[in-house]
Design a protein around this motif. Structure first.
Motif, PDB file in Angstrom:
ATOM      1  N   TYR A 194      33.483  82.179  42.542  1.00  0.00           N
ATOM      2  CA  TYR A 194      32.908  83.509  42.779  1.00  0.00           C
ATOM      3  C   TYR A 194      31.614  83.416  43.572  1.00  0.00           C
ATOM      4  N   GLN A 195      31.374  84.425  44.411  1.00  0.00           N
ATOM      5  CA  GLN A 195      30.034  84.604  44.983  1.00  0.00           C
ATOM      6  C   GLN A 195      29.611  86.049  44.727  1.00  0.00           C
ATOM      7  N   PRO A 240      30.394  75.414  48.363  1.00  0.00           N
ATOM      8  CA  PRO A 240      30.265  73.958  48.504  1.00  0.00           C
ATOM      9  C   PRO A 240      31.072  73.187  47.448  1.00  0.00           C
ATOM     10  N   ARG A 241      31.328  73.821  46.299  1.00  0.00           N
ATOM     11  CA  ARG A 241      32.129  73.211  45.241  1.00  0.00           C
ATOM     12  C   ARG A 241      33.159  74.216  44.751  1.00  0.00           C
ATOM     13  N   ASP A 242      34.246  73.704  44.144  1.00  0.00           N
ATOM     14  CA  ASP A 242      35.242  74.638  43.616  1.00  0.00           C
ATOM     15  C   ASP A 242      34.783  75.156  42.248  1.00  0.00           C
ATOM     16  N   TYR A 243      35.630  75.943  41.606  1.00  0.00           N
ATOM     17  CA  TYR A 243      35.242  76.598  40.345  1.00  0.00           C
ATOM     18  C   TYR A 243      34.801  75.597  39.279  1.00  0.00           C
ATOM     19  N   VAL A 244      35.525  74.459  39.175  1.00  0.00           N
ATOM     20  CA  VAL A 244      35.175  73.501  38.111  1.00  0.00           C
ATOM     21  C   VAL A 244      34.203  72.421  38.580  1.00  0.00           C
ATOM     22  N   GLY A 245      33.751  72.506  39.834  1.00  0.00           N
ATOM     23  CA  GLY A 245      32.685  71.614  40.281  1.00  0.00           C
ATOM     24  C   GLY A 245      33.079  70.480  41.206  1.00  0.00           C
ATOM     25  N   ALA A 304      29.577  87.376  51.141  1.00  0.00           N
ATOM     26  CA  ALA A 304      30.602  86.343  50.949  1.00  0.00           C
ATOM     27  C   ALA A 304      31.645  86.409  52.067  1.00  0.00           C
ATOM     28  N   SER A 307      30.059  85.216  55.368  1.00  0.00           N
ATOM     29  CA  SER A 307      29.826  83.765  55.434  1.00  0.00           C
ATOM     30  C   SER A 307      31.140  82.988  55.438  1.00  0.00           C
ATOM     31  N   GLN A 330      30.465  76.125  53.400  1.00  0.00           N
ATOM     32  CA  GLN A 330      29.084  76.472  53.081  1.00  0.00           C
ATOM     33  C   GLN A 330      28.993  77.671  52.130  1.00  0.00           C
ATOM     34  N   THR A 331      30.066  78.475  52.096  1.00  0.00           N
ATOM     35  CA  THR A 331      30.098  79.585  51.142  1.00  0.00           C
ATOM     36  C   THR A 331      30.416  79.061  49.740  1.00  0.00           C
ATOM     37  N   SER A 352      31.924  79.816  57.673  1.00  0.00           N
ATOM     38  CA  SER A 352      32.182  78.511  57.053  1.00  0.00           C
ATOM     39  C   SER A 352      32.588  78.682  55.591  1.00  0.00           C
ATOM     40  N   LEU A 366      38.247  78.347  44.279  1.00  0.00           N
ATOM     41  CA  LEU A 366      36.849  78.092  44.660  1.00  0.00           C
ATOM     42  C   LEU A 366      35.824  78.810  43.781  1.00  0.00           C
TER      43      LEU A 366
END
Lengths: 207, 270, 204
Positions: free
Chosen positions: B121-122, B141-146, B128, B131, B138-139, B135, B119
């Motif tokens: 980094y935050q 919304p997209r994985d590492y590559v989008g 992180a 959250s 919501q933390t 969810s 997923l």
């Protein structure tokens, strides 16, 4: 005026986050999520941008003053190249962005840390002396720990292994636990002082 | 040329000891510590198919220790049929975690999005963790590559932190503390950790209190884990050099103390 | 040998030259490292927080509730100038307030109470024998806490307790030093393995 507003905002968010801990209500969960993802994360990301911009400003100013020009320039080049590579080719599997991380950043960063091995060795020779009883206790404890992790199957003395595990799991753990409790008490009081506005050093200047 | 000082000789000695033992290419067998046995048993106890959260909470500086630990653990996890979801709470862990999961998953012919996912980094770790507790989507919304969260079948099975079978933090700093104090305490998720050796004693109280389910530390821990899963790696390859370097440091401590006490007794007599 | 390995090998050697003394080759590598690391962190944070959590939902999906966090974030840029730095206090207040509010229950429960209760173990086992290790933990925790208690002078019983606490602390520092040595040596071994195996092909 801005100090007063900032203090009120700090207190509101502090009390809110504290109260939200005790509620399992869906609304409370939604508010927690909004604060953590929308406010906390986003502002933290802006803070990172502030850091990156400050890095550029410091280096540009140094170049203008003709200080360490080649070094500053290579630092700026490295910094600017990463976003350029990411925008151009993405950050996935075979991207140049990951290539730079794996072949430039990671090897250098871990080698900088590897230098510490040499300084630890030098410090062991020059500074690790049994000058007093507490220093002798520290030394014996370190020696037992290192010796117990330096042997291989069936050659390790079982007494040494037992002694090192006991030292780690009881007296050493007890001291660390007391430190943790102390830090916990300190963090707790500092957090409360921040929320009620007694601790105000983070506000900086007088304006 | 500058004259060599005593520290330079100490440096040179260490380089000779480490490089010399590495050139021997020996991999001696070693005892497995109770810490490593506990961690291995814990991972083994997770049912096949369990989705676990693997958090790469480290910087690139710790890679020589972290990579063997993470590789051994991921081999065990993929080999057992666990389905890891990777995240990073430190920026540099992102690239490391993404690449490592990709490499080890390929060894076991695992498919991205079904058997594992990454997923990313935050930036604010406590936020992180809190959250994620409410969810995951919501933390991240997209994985590492989008890829959008819902486009990956694996991720559709997890909604919040407590849906994970365990959180495994691979850390070089105090991030494990946050997983224990915010993640476990608030969302009741089991936390275990693979850490650099320097952090081991810091986390002993959490293991003792049961807040941290298991902990494996350092290159030695990696070597022991490699032995337990029966697959060699950088941990076992480095063990002879590790032992030799320990003995070298002990010798330096001894020499330093002999010099100190000799000088002191001479001064005393003088 | 691929180009990446050659670059990584040369940069590794450049950093190691610091062991002799500070020099321009090391300094060049050091500045490059700092620059690349800042750029890397910027990209990763931009993608994960700014794009995924702010711009896509705000401008792509019309989630206007994100307008306030955006304004607060932009207020951080006030720090670029001394005259406007005061406006960054508000977003900082959000970070500090939220952190402090979340920390209170975390410190109180899992940190202080759980660690205290973890130290309280029966001092006599089910077999009727004394639990010496449990006693050591209790004495260790209390005496180390006494060492850090600075509200009274360390004399009398408090002085004795804090002295015992020093010994426990020394054992902790000793074990930690042992593990620190292990950690640092492992890091060098990792770099040495890269140089000997991948870069110089001297070992398998």
């Amino acid at each position: 005026m801005s100090r007063r507003v900032a203090q009120i905002v700090c207190a509101v968010f502090g009390v809110l986050m504290f109260l939200l801990f005790f509620s399992g209500h869906p609304t409370a969960k939604a508010i927690t999520l909004a604060i953590t993802t929308q406010y906390w994360q986003v502002i933290a990301a802006f803070a990172l941008i502030v850091g990156a911009v400050s890095f550029v400003r410091v280096n540009v100013k140094a170049i203008q003053r003709r200080q360490d020009i080649p070094f500053r320039a290579i630092g700026l080049l490295g910094m600017i190249s990463m976003p350029v590579l990411a925008i151009g080719w993405g950050i996935g599997g075979s991207s140049p962005f990951l290539w730079v991380f794996e072949n430039i950043q990671a090897p250098m960063q871990s080698t900088v840390f590897a230098l510490l091995a040499f300084f630890v060795a030098s410090a062991s020779l020059r500074g690790f002396r049994a000058r007093s009883i507490p220093a002798a206790i520290l030394l014996v404890s370190a020696v037992v720990m290192l010796l117990s992790r330096s042997w291989f199957e069936s050659t390790t003395s079982s007494f040494l292994l037992t002694a090192s595990d006991w030292l780690r799991n009881y007296p050493s753990m007890a001291a660390r636990r007391a430190i943790l409790i102390g830090i916990g008490l300190g963090s707790l009081t500092t957090s409360l002082r921040l929320i009620v506005g007694i601790e105000r050093t983070w506000l900086g200047g007088s304006r | 040329m500058k004259k060599l000082e005593s520290r330079h000789w100490a440096f040179l000695g260490l380089a000779i000891v480490v490089i010399g033992t590495m050139l021997l290419n020996l991999e001696p067998d070693l005892d497995v510590s109770p810490d490593t046995i506990r961690m291995h048993a814990f991972i083994d106890s997770l049912p096949a198919g369990s989705i676990i959260l693997v958090s790469f909470d480290h910087e690139a500086s710790a890679l020589p220790e972290i990579k063997p630990l993470a590789t051994a653990f991921l081999r065990h996890a993929f080999g057992k049929g666990l389905r890891p979801v990777g995240i990073a709470l430190m920026a540099e862990g992102t690239a490391v975690g993404y690449r490592l999961m990709e490499q080890v998953a390929a060894e076991y012919h695992k498919q991205y999005g079904i058997d594992y996912a990454f997923l990313g980094y935050q930036p604010q770790y406590i936020a992180a963790i809190l959250s994620l507790g409410e969810s995951v989507k919501q933390t991240f919304p997209r994985d590492y590559v989008g890829h959008p969260y819902d486009s990956l079948p694996l991720l559709r099975e997890v909604h919040k932190l407590s849906d994970f079978g365990a959180v495994i933090s691979i850390a070089d700093g105090n991030m494990v503390t946050h997983w224990v104090e915010y993640g476990r305490a608030r969302f009741n998720v089991t936390v275990a950790a693979f850490v650099t050796a320097v952090m081991v004693t810091s986390y002993d109280p959490y293991v003792s209190s049961g807040q941290l389910r298991a902990m494996v530390g350092g290159l030695r821990g990696a070597a022991e884990y490699e032995k337990l899963i029966g697959i060699g790696g950088a941990g076992r390859r480095g063990m002879l050099a590790q032992a030799a370097s320990h003995l070298y440091v002990l010798a330096l401590i001894l020499v330093g103390n002999v010099i100190y006490f000799t000088t002191r007794s001479r001064k005393g007599r003088g | 040998m691929d180009f990446g390995t050659i670059i990584a090998g040369l940069l590794t050697l450049a950093i190691l030259t610091f062991l002799y003394r500070d020099n321009p080759i090391y300094k060049l590598a050091e500045y490059l490292l700092v620059g690349v690391a800042v750029g890397y962190a910027l990209v990763i944070a931009w993608k994960s927080a700014m794009v995924d959590l702010l711009f896509t939902p705000l401008f792509g999906q019309g989630d206007w509730s994100l307008l306030l966090p955006l304004i607060l974030g932009l207020m951080m840029f006030g720090r670029f100038h001394a005259r406007t730095s005061f406006i960054s206090r508000v977003p900082l207040a959000v970070l500090i307030g939220s952190g402090a509010g979340a920390a209170v229950p975390a410190m109180l429960g899992p940190r202080i109470l759980t660690q205290v209760s973890g130290s309280v173990t029966p001092l006599v086992g089910t077999d009727g024998l004394p639990n010496w290790s449990g006693l050591i933990v209790i004495v260790g925790v209390l005496s180390t806490l006494a060492y850090f208690f600075f509200s009274r002078e360390h004399r009398g019983s408090l002085g004795v307790a804090s002295k015992v606490g020093t010994w426990f602390l020394m054992i902790f520092f000793g074990t930690t030093f042992g593990y620190t040595v292990m950690s640092r040596m492992s890091t060098f071994i990792g770099r040495a393995e890269f140089l000997l195996t991948d870069f110089l092909h001297l070992t398998r």
